[in-house]
Design a protein around this motif. Structure first.
Motif, PDB file in Angstrom:
ATOM      1  N   THR A 236       0.849  -1.195   0.000  1.00  0.00           N
ATOM      2  CA  THR A 236       0.000   0.000   0.000  1.00  0.00           C
ATOM      3  C   THR A 236       0.883   1.243   0.000  1.00  0.00           C
ATOM      4  N   ASN A 237       0.544   2.190  -0.867  1.00  0.00           N
ATOM      5  CA  ASN A 237       1.222   3.488  -0.934  1.00  0.00           C
ATOM      6  C   ASN A 237       0.121   4.535  -1.036  1.00  0.00           C
ATOM      7  N   GLN A 238      -0.289   5.081   0.110  1.00  0.00           N
ATOM      8  CA  GLN A 238      -1.455   5.970   0.172  1.00  0.00           C
ATOM      9  C   GLN A 238      -1.055   7.351   0.683  1.00  0.00           C
ATOM     10  N   ARG A 239      -1.410   8.369  -0.049  1.00  0.00           N
ATOM     11  CA  ARG A 239      -1.148   9.738   0.405  1.00  0.00           C
ATOM     12  C   ARG A 239      -2.201  10.116   1.432  1.00  0.00           C
ATOM     13  N   LEU A 240      -1.764  10.644   2.584  1.00  0.00           N
ATOM     14  CA  LEU A 240      -2.681  11.024   3.652  1.00  0.00           C
ATOM     15  C   LEU A 240      -3.059  12.495   3.591  1.00  0.00           C
ATOM     16  N   ARG A 250       2.738  10.077   3.606  1.00  0.00           N
ATOM     17  CA  ARG A 250       2.239   8.811   3.067  1.00  0.00           C
ATOM     18  C   ARG A 250       2.024   7.768   4.164  1.00  0.00           C
ATOM     19  N   HIS A 251       1.072   6.884   3.879  1.00  0.00           N
ATOM     20  CA  HIS A 251       0.872   5.674   4.659  1.00  0.00           C
ATOM     21  C   HIS A 251       1.350   4.503   3.808  1.00  0.00           C
ATOM     22  N   HIS A 422       3.383  -1.246   9.061  1.00  0.00           N
ATOM     23  CA  HIS A 422       2.930   0.009   8.470  1.00  0.00           C
ATOM     24  C   HIS A 422       3.848   1.159   8.915  1.00  0.00           C
TER      25      HIS A 422
END
Length: 630
Positions: A236-240, A250-251, A422
């Motif tokens: 997972t590469n998620q911008r917070l 990022r998360h 994480h």
């Protein structure tokens, strides 16, 4: 006595390599001053019981984490703390201490200060006042090291005139000479390599190559184990933060490629980042190296050059390009001053030689800072600015800053996310005074990874952080603005799971960010836990408090929210709560600690000095923790 006092012992305790660099400089200058016998040793190679046999010892020690001593110094330090050592045990010892620290942290240069006091308590006599190098200084620790060394050599020449018969040569640039590099590179023909050295770059061979490279690196102490504990792949590469917000947080979520990830909340994940292949290629081309030749690297003389550990026989030759990309930071770290001094010996253009000699001198320190550190020039950029310089690869291996692991607080609970880890990472970027755009090596590399392409193996190690996992029965006061919320996401996840099967104690969590609409990290998670029977809910005796610093004309920080909840904080502290603080090392930890002192003083009717002592007792009791990062 005459023979004994002509020997100079330099002991260093390093966590990231800076103390070793400084200690080697002490040794080089002493040799230049004619010292008959100089020995530079890592402190874990010296038997502390032999300290009374020495007459002159120079200590160069770094401070890590929240005032912690380096791992390599722990055995030595435990020995010095023995109660049976008298106040005359070191009566014949003259010593000097130079510390490396960061004034952004509360316990600035704590190791040097503690060591200096303990040596004095045991009867040793300081040659000069302890020196305190500061990472916050424009020239780094060298801003304090230069004048400290000058004072040291003058005092040594007064107290022991036979130890530096040519003391004036130390500051004379014309007396500088260049010895051999301390390491040796052995080249192997690829057609003579065994087939297993040429295997495809699969999972197993990745581990072998990384282990070999780390084992051969002169900076071996950067790696807790030569072989990565885990090879992770990103899932997972998620911008917070909002896409249009200047700050990119990022998360990231990772899984292990083979074995199960073993960690606990409060732990730290260290990652060995990959460098930009174009930068590695540019370095190899600029230095006229063969990227495909096979090499082994070892100490030139392991008896004389005991700074570097001998290489185990199991180390396999690896490609030069692999060694560079895994151990030498050619594209993000700036070289130190000695790099420029060595370059000057290999410059064939007179203008370049003069400029390099000036940069390497005390007079040129400020200009070197403007050119090098302030611009964060990389090794590749520096070499390109001095095209006549052709340094041997041995010197490059020794002097190019080592590629270091980057440490991140883990933001997940292993009980909630089995075989996952994480991270909450701010993607670092900035513009230099000359408008060069710079990017943090590891954070930018992680941000650019595609979780749907699992061909990238991420070398990683799990280490203990400064925040021990709390038992379910321990009430908690958590303060974590910005990415400081990362470890507390793990804490809250874990306690929420525990709350399903047993009674748990309340949590007060203070979070801060700039704007509610753009960088409220993990907003839905916190709000869910603050409602109904969540572990942050009022029904559970807990609370979740957010300071949005830029959503109103007057800035509001976590300290303001803490003061508003002064009575609840003191009530929880009175019932045995522990305090955990995490986040930026700049002003936040000191400001939050000061606010806690104010709250304790007001609610308990005591002076702020007494409140500060109360907090120190809480820390000694194992209930006050800070984890800060720059």
């Amino acid at each position: 006595m005459e023979e004994k006092s002509s020997h100079l012992l330099v002991l260093y305790a390093s966590q990231t390599g800076n103390a070793m660099d400084a200690a080697e400089r002490v040794g080089r200058e002493a040799e230049r001053g004619g010292c008959p016998s100089v020995q530079v040793l890592p402190i874990d190679r010296f038997d502390a019981s032999c300290l009374p046999d020495q007459e002159i010892v120079i200590f160069v020690v770094s401070t890590t984490g929240q005032g912690d001593i380096p791992d390599s110094m722990k055995v030595f330090w435990r020995f010095l703390l023995q109660r049976n050592l008298s106040n005359q045990w070191l009566e014949g010892l003259h010593y000097a201490v130079f510390g490396l620290g960061d004034s952004g942290y509360q316990k600035y240069n704590f190791t040097a200060k503690k060591l200096d006091k303990r040596l004095s308590d045991l009867g040793a006599k300081p040659l000069i006042e302890k020196g305190l190098g500061d990472d916050q200084h424009p020239s780094g620790y060298e801003g304090a090291l230069d004048p400290w060394l000058l004072s040291l050599w003058k005092m040594l020449n007064t107290v022991h005139p036979n130890i530096l018969p040519r003391v004036s040569d130390i500051m004379d640039p014309s007396k500088r000479s260049l010895d051999h590099a301390k390491i040796e590179v052995i080249y192997h023909s690829s057609d003579k390599m065994q087939p297993d050295h040429l295997t495809a770059y699969d999972l197993e061979s990745s581990e072998v190559v990384i282990e070999s490279a780390c084992s051969m690196s002169p900076a071996q102490f950067h790696y807790h184990d030569k072989k990565p504990q885990y090879l992770l792949h990103m899932i997972t590469n998620q911008r917070l933060t909002n896409v249009d917000h200047s700050r990119d947080v990022r998360h990231f979520e990772f899984e292990a490629s083979s074995n199960v990830i073993d960690y606990q909340v409060g732990d730290v994940l260290e990652i060995l980042p990959s460098q930009n292949p174009a930068a590695v290629d540019a370095f190899i081309q600029r230095c006229n190296l063969d990227p495909n030749c096979y090499i082994t690297v070892k100490a030139r003389d392991t008896e004389k050059q005991s700074v570097y550990k001998s290489i185990k026989s199991l180390v396999r030759p690896i490609k030069l390009k692999n060694f560079v990309e895994l151990t030498m930071d050619v594209a993000s770290a700036s070289p130190r001053r000695y790099f420029f001094e060595v370059m000057s010996f290999y410059a064939t253009a007179e203008y370049e030689k003069e400029r390099l000699q000036y940069f390497a001198s005390p007079e040129g320190m400020d200009d070197l800072y403007q050119y090098n550190q302030r611009e964060r020039r990389t090794v590749v950029e520096v070499l390109e600015d001095f095209p006549s310089v052709q340094m041997p690869f041995e010197w490059l291996v020794q002097l190019v800053p080592p590629l270091k692991t980057r440490a991140f607080s883990i933001s997940s609970s292993p009980s909630v996310h089995p075989n996952q880890v994480h991270l909450t990472v701010s993607i670092v970027s900035w513009t230099t005074p000359f408008k060069r755009k710079r990017h943090g090596l590891c954070s930018s590399w992680l941000a650019g990874l595609d979780p749907f392409k699992r061909s990238v193996h991420i070398p990683a190690w799990v280490t203990r952080g400064s925040l021990p996992p709390p038992p379910p029965s321990l009430p908690l006061i958590l303060i974590g603005p910005g990415t400081g919320c990362a470890p507390f996401r793990a804490f809250v996840e874990e306690r929420a799971l525990q709350n399903l099967t047993r009674s748990t104690s309340p949590i007060l969590f203070f979070f801060g960010c700039r704007n509610q609409s753009v960088d409220f990290l993990y907003k839905n998670f916190w709000l869910a836990q603050a409602q109904d029977d969540g572990v942050l809910s009022a029904d559970k005796g807990g609370g979740f408090f957010v300071a949005f610093s830029r959503d109103q004309p007057q800035k509001i920080y976590v300290q303001h929210k803490m003061k508003e909840e002064s009575k609840r904080i003191w009530s929880l502290l009175s019932s045995g709560a522990a305090i955990y603080i995490a986040g930026s090392s700049t002003k936040m930890p000191a400001d939050v600690t000061s606010t806690l002192e104010e709250i304790i003083a007001v609610e308990n009717g005591m002076s702020k000095e007494s409140a500060a002592r109360w907090l120190r007792l809480l820390e000694k009791a194992g209930k006050f923790f800070i984890e800060a990062w720059s």
